[in-house]
Structure formats: structure tokens, C-alpha cells
Design an enzyme around this catalytic site. Structure first.
Site, PDB file in Angstrom:
ATOM      1  N   ARG A 117      46.326  29.846  38.070  1.00  0.00           N
ATOM      2  CA  ARG A 117      45.309  30.531  37.268  1.00  0.00           C
ATOM      3  C   ARG A 117      45.742  30.744  35.813  1.00  0.00           C
ATOM      4  NH1 ARG A 117      40.782  33.210  39.627  1.00  0.00           N
ATOM      5  NH2 ARG A 117      40.019  31.591  41.005  1.00  0.00           N
TER       6      ARG A 117
ATOM      7  N   ARG B  29      62.199  24.049  36.483  1.00  0.00           N
ATOM      8  CA  ARG B  29      62.051  22.592  36.368  1.00  0.00           C
ATOM      9  C   ARG B  29      61.795  22.203  34.922  1.00  0.00           C
ATOM     10  NH1 ARG B  29      60.938  20.036  41.647  1.00  0.00           N
ATOM     11  NH2 ARG B  29      60.558  18.193  40.400  1.00  0.00           N
TER      12      ARG B  29
ATOM     13  N   GLU C 168      68.536  27.228  40.252  1.00  0.00           N
ATOM     14  CA  GLU C 168      68.468  25.799  40.598  1.00  0.00           C
ATOM     15  C   GLU C 168      68.138  25.013  39.345  1.00  0.00           C
ATOM     16  OE1 GLU C 168      65.967  23.780  43.552  1.00  0.00           O
ATOM     17  OE2 GLU C 168      66.507  25.470  44.814  1.00  0.00           O
TER      18      GLU C 168
ATOM     19  N   THR D  79      58.439  18.065  45.550  1.00  0.00           N
ATOM     20  CA  THR D  79      59.548  19.009  45.686  1.00  0.00           C
ATOM     21  C   THR D  79      60.826  18.189  45.564  1.00  0.00           C
ATOM     22  OG1 THR D  79      60.573  20.675  47.109  1.00  0.00           O
ATOM     23  CG2 THR D  79      59.518  18.835  48.227  1.00  0.00           C
ATOM     24  N   THR D  80      61.986  18.837  45.618  1.00  0.00           N
ATOM     25  CA  THR D  80      63.237  18.105  45.443  1.00  0.00           C
ATOM     26  C   THR D  80      63.406  17.094  46.575  1.00  0.00           C
ATOM     27  OG1 THR D  80      64.095  20.168  44.568  1.00  0.00           O
ATOM     28  CG2 THR D  80      65.690  18.395  44.951  1.00  0.00           C
TER      29      THR D  80
ATOM     30  N   GLU E 212      75.352  22.573  48.992  1.00  0.00           N
ATOM     31  CA  GLU E 212      74.188  22.901  49.816  1.00  0.00           C
ATOM     32  C   GLU E 212      73.728  21.606  50.459  1.00  0.00           C
ATOM     33  OE1 GLU E 212      71.215  25.594  48.244  1.00  0.00           O
ATOM     34  OE2 GLU E 212      69.638  24.476  49.282  1.00  0.00           O
TER      35      GLU E 212
ATOM     36  N   HIS F  70      64.022  27.814  40.664  1.00  0.00           N
ATOM     37  CA  HIS F  70      64.260  26.486  40.084  1.00  0.00           C
ATOM     38  C   HIS F  70      63.447  26.368  38.801  1.00  0.00           C
ATOM     39  CE1 HIS F  70      64.149  21.817  40.922  1.00  0.00           C
ATOM     40  NE2 HIS F  70      64.621  22.107  39.729  1.00  0.00           N
TER      41      HIS F  70
ATOM     42  N   ARG G   9      56.731  23.693  36.029  1.00  0.00           N
ATOM     43  CA  ARG G   9      55.510  23.743  36.852  1.00  0.00           C
ATOM     44  C   ARG G   9      55.383  25.031  37.660  1.00  0.00           C
ATOM     45  NH1 ARG G   9      56.921  19.356  41.510  1.00  0.00           N
ATOM     46  NH2 ARG G   9      57.092  18.044  39.688  1.00  0.00           N
TER      47      ARG G   9
ATOM     48  N   ASP H 236      59.963  30.227  44.028  1.00  0.00           N
ATOM     49  CA  ASP H 236      59.226  29.267  43.182  1.00  0.00           C
ATOM     50  C   ASP H 236      57.726  29.265  43.467  1.00  0.00           C
ATOM     51  OD1 ASP H 236      61.669  28.489  42.237  1.00  0.00           O
ATOM     52  OD2 ASP H 236      61.692  26.535  43.226  1.00  0.00           O
ATOM     53  N   HIS H 237      57.371  29.348  44.749  1.00  0.00           N
ATOM     54  CA  HIS H 237      55.959  29.146  45.072  1.00  0.00           C
ATOM     55  C   HIS H 237      55.089  30.379  44.848  1.00  0.00           C
ATOM     56  CE1 HIS H 237      56.761  25.093  45.829  1.00  0.00           C
ATOM     57  NE2 HIS H 237      57.670  25.372  46.733  1.00  0.00           N
TER      58      HIS H 237
ATOM     59  N   HIS I  75      66.161  23.505  52.440  1.00  0.00           N
ATOM     60  CA  HIS I  75      64.998  22.640  52.278  1.00  0.00           C
ATOM     61  C   HIS I  75      64.258  22.426  53.597  1.00  0.00           C
ATOM     62  CE1 HIS I  75      62.263  19.940  50.325  1.00  0.00           C
ATOM     63  NE2 HIS I  75      62.830  20.240  49.186  1.00  0.00           N
ATOM     64  N   GLY I  76      63.018  22.885  53.600  1.00  0.00           N
ATOM     65  CA  GLY I  76      62.131  22.644  54.737  1.00  0.00           C
ATOM     66  C   GLY I  76      62.379  23.529  55.944  1.00  0.00           C
TER      67      GLY I  76
ATOM     68  N   ASN J 140      63.836  31.708  48.021  1.00  0.00           N
ATOM     69  CA  ASN J 140      63.352  30.942  46.865  1.00  0.00           C
ATOM     70  C   ASN J 140      61.916  31.385  46.551  1.00  0.00           C
ATOM     71  OD1 ASN J 140      61.940  28.839  45.464  1.00  0.00           O
ATOM     72  ND2 ASN J 140      63.670  27.478  45.853  1.00  0.00           N
TER      73      ASN J 140
ATOM     74  N   GLY K 193      62.330  28.793  50.912  1.00  0.00           N
ATOM     75  CA  GLY K 193      61.230  29.214  50.058  1.00  0.00           C
ATOM     76  C   GLY K 193      59.858  28.971  50.650  1.00  0.00           C
ATOM     77  N   HIS K 194      59.460  27.709  50.680  1.00  0.00           N
ATOM     78  CA  HIS K 194      58.074  27.354  50.977  1.00  0.00           C
ATOM     79  C   HIS K 194      57.562  27.991  52.269  1.00  0.00           C
ATOM     80  CE1 HIS K 194      54.715  24.687  52.178  1.00  0.00           C
ATOM     81  NE2 HIS K 194      54.454  24.747  50.892  1.00  0.00           N
TER      82      HIS K 194
HETATM   83  N1  PXP Z   1      67.379  24.389  48.275  1.00  0.00           N
HETATM   84  C1  PXP Z   1      67.102  23.525  47.275  1.00  0.00           C
HETATM   85  C2  PXP Z   1      68.241  22.933  46.534  1.00  0.00           C
HETATM   86  C3  PXP Z   1      65.772  23.217  46.921  1.00  0.00           C
HETATM   87  O1  PXP Z   1      65.520  22.351  45.923  1.00  0.00           O
HETATM   88  C4  PXP Z   1      64.720  23.865  47.610  1.00  0.00           C
HETATM   89  C5  PXP Z   1      63.309  23.588  47.217  1.00  0.00           C
HETATM   90  O2  PXP Z   1      63.073  24.100  45.962  1.00  0.00           O
HETATM   91  C6  PXP Z   1      65.066  24.764  48.620  1.00  0.00           C
HETATM   92  C7  PXP Z   1      66.389  24.990  48.961  1.00  0.00           C
HETATM   93  C8  PXP Z   1      64.014  25.489  49.391  1.00  0.00           C
HETATM   94  O3  PXP Z   1      63.255  24.571  50.105  1.00  0.00           O
HETATM   95  P1  PXP Z   1      61.922  25.062  50.817  1.00  0.00           P
HETATM   96  O4  PXP Z   1      61.031  25.572  49.742  1.00  0.00           O
HETATM   97  O5  PXP Z   1      61.430  23.837  51.491  1.00  0.00           O
HETATM   98  O6  PXP Z   1      62.331  26.151  51.772  1.00  0.00           O
END
Ligand code: PXP
Length: 259
Positions: free
Chosen positions: A29, A56, A81, A111-112, A162, A54, A60, A20-21, A205-206, A18, A227-228
């Protein structure tokens, strides 16, 4: 005789990265750098099996243009997503990603938070999932590891769920061992039950190196979306090394699968 499992014959779950970040940092910036599409390409060359982004409602992090560029230029599947809204369904139908993961979305959340309410929201989620399916997009539902949610996903004809691993990972981080164990048991049970019901099981997630390794021991887990942690880790060792480390963790977990 060698009693260790034969890794070559074992399924190694896919790693979806992922990005996103990377966009979060770019948007801090307001310019074009760092480019999340460049990160996606680097992630793929480092071993990612797919890319998740994702879009959103408040844009963001990922922007509409990022999705278009990802679809035009990445060599692995895009997991789009999205919230279950008319706007997002229309964008998915127009851009045709490989997969769409339906998630809940609140503007105020960082976050979600929590899985999609596929039981109470069946009447809204089902038609959206059906429209995506009819367009040839592989639908995945981001749900809590809960039997009622699994049954609703099956009734909807979703090929993939998921399972939300956030609460389990958070409990570990906080050092709440009993709570972590309870979440772990729910995840294990849901992964097994869902697979028996014909659902392909993804998790996300996480997750970090340690939790990814643990959850990869579940025989039914086919994909991890992360992702994160990876983007954070890449500050210290680079994205390629972070992804290589994650793939190694997943492989170690898969090698411990029973059977
Ligand atoms: N899966 C889904 C459905 C999510 O919403 C997210 C967060 O955007 C992730 C996976 C990835 O989570 P993380 O960024 O905590 O690894």
C-alpha cells in the site's frame, strides 16, 4: 527409572524471526502500516531470540529506515541479511548489527534461491566477510549443505553457517519423498560435519512447524531462522501464538536429540 530425555539439560535452539513479509504487506500500500518494527517487538515479547531482516538491493520489503529503527529499538540481536555488495557492506559497517548473514541475491527471484557460492565466489565473499568481522559483526554464510561450501566457510574463518533448508522443505511440500530424504541426508551430514569443523550451525528457509521440529533433532543445530510461514500463520492465530507454536515445535525436536 525414567528413560525419557532430560529436557532441562538439553540445548534448545534459538528462534530467529524474519519480519521481511510484514514489510511486504506494508509496501503493498506504500504507507507505514503494518510496521515491521512493531512486529519485531511483538515477536520478541512472544519468545523470539532474535530478529532477521533482509535489506534487498531493490528494497522490495525492508527499507533502510527499518534497519536503523530495529537497531535503535529492539532488545534482542538483529541478524542483518545482506548480499555481498559494496553498498550492503557499507550499510552493515555503518549500522553495526549483531550479525550479518551473507546471502546470494538476484533481482528476479521471489525469495533467496540457493545458497551463496562461497567456493566460486571465494575471492569476493572472503574480503567482505573479513571487513564485517573486523568491525565486530558476527558473520554467517547462507550455504547449501555441501562439503565444499563448508570447507570454504572454514577457510574464510566464518564462525557460523546457515544451511539452506529450502529444497528439503519444498520436496516435502510437493510430496516428493525420495528427493526429500536425499535433501534431509545432506542436511544431516552437513550439520554434523560443519559442527565438527568448528562452525556454529544455523538453518533456515521454508521451515514450518513440522520441518522445524524435525531439524531441531539435529544435535548441532543452534538456531532456526523462520519468516514466511510464521507471518502467514499469524493471519489465522496471531503472531504471538504462531511464535509460541514454533517454540514448542523446536522444543519437541530438541527433546528428541540423542545423548
Ligand atoms: N534464512 C535466509 C538466509 C533467508 O534468505 C530466508 C528468507 O528470507 C530465511 C532464512 C527465512 O525463510 P522463510 O521466509 O522461508 O522462513
Amino acid at each position: 527409572m525414567n528413560a525419557s530425555p532430560d529436557v532441562s539439560r538439553q540445548v534448545i535452539p534459538r528462534l530467529g524471526v524474519n519480519i521481511d513479509h510484514v514489510a511486504t504487506v506494508r509496501n503493498a500500500r506504500g504507507g507505514d502500516l503494518p510496521d515491521p518494527v512493531r512486529a519485531a517487538k511483538l515477536a520478541i515479547s512472544a519468545g523470539a531470540d532474535g530478529i532477521t531482516a533482509h535489506l534487498r538491493e531493490d528494497r522490495r520489503h525492508i527499507r533502510d529506515g527499518d534497519i536503523a529503527r530495529l537497531i535503535a529499538s529492539i532488545s534482542k540481536p538483529l541478524n542483518f541479511e545482506m548480499a555481498v555488495t559494496d553498498e550492503m557492506v557499507a550499510i552493515a559497517l555503518m549500522t553495526k548489527p549483531h550479525a550479518a548473514c551473507l546471502v546470494p541475491e538476484k533481482r528476479s527471484e521471489r525469495t533467496t534461491e540457493g545458497g551463496l557460492d562461497v567456493v566460486g565466489g571465494y575471492g569476493v565473499v572472503q574480503p567482505a566477510a573479513e571487513r564485517l568481522k573486523q568491525a565486530g559483526i558476527r558473520v554467517s554464510l547462507f550455504i547449501e549443505p555441501d562439503p565444499a561450501a563448508l570447507s570454504a566457510a572454514v577457510r574464510m574463518g566464518a564462525p557460523v553457517v546457515e544451511l539452506h533448508t529450502g529444497a528439503w522443505c519444498e520436496a516435502i511440500t510437493q510430496g516428493h519423498g525420495d528427493e526429500a530424504q536425499r535433501h534431509f541426508n545432506r542436511l544431516q551430514e552437513a550439520a554434523e560435519t560443519g559442527a565438527k569443523q568448528g562452525l556454529e550451525i544455523h538453518v533456515g528457509h521454508g521451515l514450518d512447524f513440522s520441518t522445524a521440529e524435525i531439524i531441531s533433532t539435529f544435535p548441532s543445530v543452534m538456531e532456526l531462522n523462520i519468516g514466511h510461514f510464521l507471518i502467514g500463520e499469524s493471519i489465522f492465530c496471531g503472531l504471538e501464538q504462531a511464535i509460541a507454536g514454533m517454540r514448542a515445535a523446536i522444543k519437541r525436536g530438541a527433546a528428541k536429540r540423542a545423548g
